[in-house]
Design a protein around this motif. Sequence first.
Motif, mmCIF file in Angstrom:
data_model
loop_
_atom_site.group_PDB
_atom_site.id
_atom_site.type_symbol
_atom_site.label_atom_id
_atom_site.label_comp_id
_atom_site.label_asym_id
_atom_site.label_seq_id
_atom_site.Cartn_x
_atom_site.Cartn_y
_atom_site.Cartn_z
ATOM 1 N N VAL A 130 60.818 97.676 58.289
ATOM 2 C CA VAL A 130 59.584 97.837 59.567
ATOM 3 C C VAL A 130 60.326 98.782 60.549
ATOM 4 C CG1 VAL A 130 58.730 95.530 59.077
ATOM 5 C CG2 VAL A 130 60.611 95.772 60.427
ATOM 6 N N ALA A 131 61.849 98.523 60.455
ATOM 7 C CA ALA A 131 62.403 99.565 61.549
ATOM 8 C C ALA A 131 62.379 100.988 61.696
ATOM 9 C CB ALA A 131 64.060 98.918 61.742
ATOM 10 N N GLY A 132 61.845 101.349 60.320
ATOM 11 C CA GLY A 132 61.739 102.891 59.949
ATOM 12 C C GLY A 132 60.268 103.174 60.347
ATOM 13 N N GLY A 133 59.485 102.276 61.024
ATOM 14 C CA GLY A 133 58.015 102.717 61.522
ATOM 15 C C GLY A 133 57.107 102.176 60.637
ATOM 16 N N GLY A 134 55.982 101.743 61.312
ATOM 17 C CA GLY A 134 54.925 100.833 60.821
ATOM 18 C C GLY A 134 53.928 101.940 59.847
ATOM 19 N N ASP A 135 54.163 103.117 60.290
ATOM 20 C CA ASP A 135 53.309 104.185 59.617
ATOM 21 C C ASP A 135 53.855 104.816 58.326
ATOM 22 O OD1 ASP A 135 55.317 105.633 60.923
ATOM 23 O OD2 ASP A 135 54.070 107.267 61.346
ATOM 24 N N VAL A 136 55.156 104.562 57.760
ATOM 25 C CA VAL A 136 55.809 105.116 56.821
ATOM 26 C C VAL A 136 55.326 104.862 55.699
ATOM 27 C CG1 VAL A 136 57.610 103.283 56.674
ATOM 28 C CG2 VAL A 136 58.184 105.628 55.989
ATOM 29 N N ASP A 156 61.132 89.972 59.651
ATOM 30 C CA ASP A 156 61.695 89.104 60.615
ATOM 31 C C ASP A 156 61.911 89.864 61.941
ATOM 32 O OD1 ASP A 156 64.084 90.101 59.198
ATOM 33 O OD2 ASP A 156 65.066 88.396 60.266
ATOM 34 N N LEU A 157 62.113 91.617 61.820
ATOM 35 C CA LEU A 157 62.485 92.070 62.825
ATOM 36 C C LEU A 157 61.324 92.849 63.477
ATOM 37 C CD1 LEU A 157 65.744 94.116 61.428
ATOM 38 C CD2 LEU A 157 65.476 92.307 63.266
ATOM 39 N N ALA A 158 60.069 92.621 62.847
ATOM 40 C CA ALA A 158 59.107 93.248 63.280
ATOM 41 C C ALA A 158 58.357 92.953 64.802
ATOM 42 C CB ALA A 158 57.679 92.952 62.395
ATOM 43 N N PRO A 159 58.612 91.922 65.389
ATOM 44 C CA PRO A 159 58.239 91.760 66.785
ATOM 45 C C PRO A 159 59.029 92.636 67.585
ATOM 46 C CG PRO A 159 58.399 89.532 65.507
ATOM 47 C CD PRO A 159 58.945 90.771 64.564
ATOM 48 N N VAL A 161 60.216 95.607 66.840
ATOM 49 C CA VAL A 161 60.114 96.870 66.852
ATOM 50 C C VAL A 161 58.498 97.450 66.750
ATOM 51 C CG1 VAL A 161 62.200 97.368 65.623
ATOM 52 C CG2 VAL A 161 60.263 96.852 64.422
ATOM 53 N N GLU A 162 57.723 96.303 67.346
ATOM 54 C CA GLU A 162 56.417 96.418 67.556
ATOM 55 C C GLU A 162 55.666 96.972 66.190
ATOM 56 O OE1 GLU A 162 55.754 98.610 71.202
ATOM 57 O OE2 GLU A 162 56.719 97.110 72.536
ATOM 58 N N VAL A 163 56.046 96.311 65.158
ATOM 59 C CA VAL A 163 55.050 96.806 63.945
ATOM 60 C C VAL A 163 54.375 95.401 63.348
ATOM 61 C CG1 VAL A 163 55.426 97.151 61.380
ATOM 62 C CG2 VAL A 163 56.764 98.425 63.043
ATOM 63 N N ASP A 164 53.269 96.129 62.839
ATOM 64 C CA ASP A 164 52.331 94.891 62.391
ATOM 65 C C ASP A 164 52.514 94.949 61.019
ATOM 66 O OD1 ASP A 164 50.292 93.509 61.462
ATOM 67 O OD2 ASP A 164 48.667 94.952 61.944
ATOM 68 N N VAL A 165 52.968 93.739 60.460
ATOM 69 C CA VAL A 165 53.489 93.621 59.096
ATOM 70 C C VAL A 165 52.359 93.761 58.155
ATOM 71 C CG1 VAL A 165 54.663 92.165 57.178
ATOM 72 C CG2 VAL A 165 55.718 92.576 59.596
#
Length: 245
Positions: A130-136, A156-159, A161-165
């Motif tokens: 998720v830290a690589g970006g939600g669009d990857v 678990d890191l998504a919140p 880095v503001e990613v919608d899992v």
Amino acid sequence: MLEEPGVRAFRLGVAGPVGTGKSSLIATICRALADELRIGVVTNDIYTDEDARFLRAEGVLPAERIRSVETGACPHTAIRDDVTANLLAVEDLEQDCAPLDLVLVESGGDNLTATFSPALVDAQLFVLDVAGGGDVARKGGPGIARADLLVVNKIDLAPHVEVDVAGMVADASGARDGAPVLALSKNLPETVVELKAWVHWLLARYRSGEHDPLDPGPMAPHFHADEGGMEVVHSHADDGTVHSH
């Protein structure tokens, strides 16, 4: 030619970009299955054995079951173009530590085009995080599209880095035409149980002769930054055609 199922260990490749958590995922698999399966690991780094030393330090397997390959070149070269060094490492590991049920082969960190040759592994797992970006996941590529399993790691890191899992998993499923995608965190036991079940399922298919290694196809065109203003010229085509960047 690959040997018949049951003659040797099942070989599972683990690929993905730098920092997505490939070594950590392998450690998670080993912890979850070490009491049930006899596991060995071969890691790949360009100039070091850092990943193998990490796994030994974690104590996930007996040290002799963890081997390293220093590729000395682009990571994909040793898993796709010329697998000799890795194949020898895997065969030596299986001979020295026989019998093994599962050998995990970790690629060095590469880009979204990285795939394993079916001459080296029986199946492959591709890791994003998720830290690589939600669009990857939407960017596709052979690794994302055609690996046997795509893992969206570190959820678990998504919140932070503001990613919608859920959205990232949906994008990944779309890029894979519905092939399996697993949202994973080593800190969330229920996701580790899913990963463990998938490994058992695929191993059972291999042993029964139902699983055929998939060739994900040739490397997609890709770029490596030049050094000192010089072009980088290399080949991935079967006919030996070279190209420059």
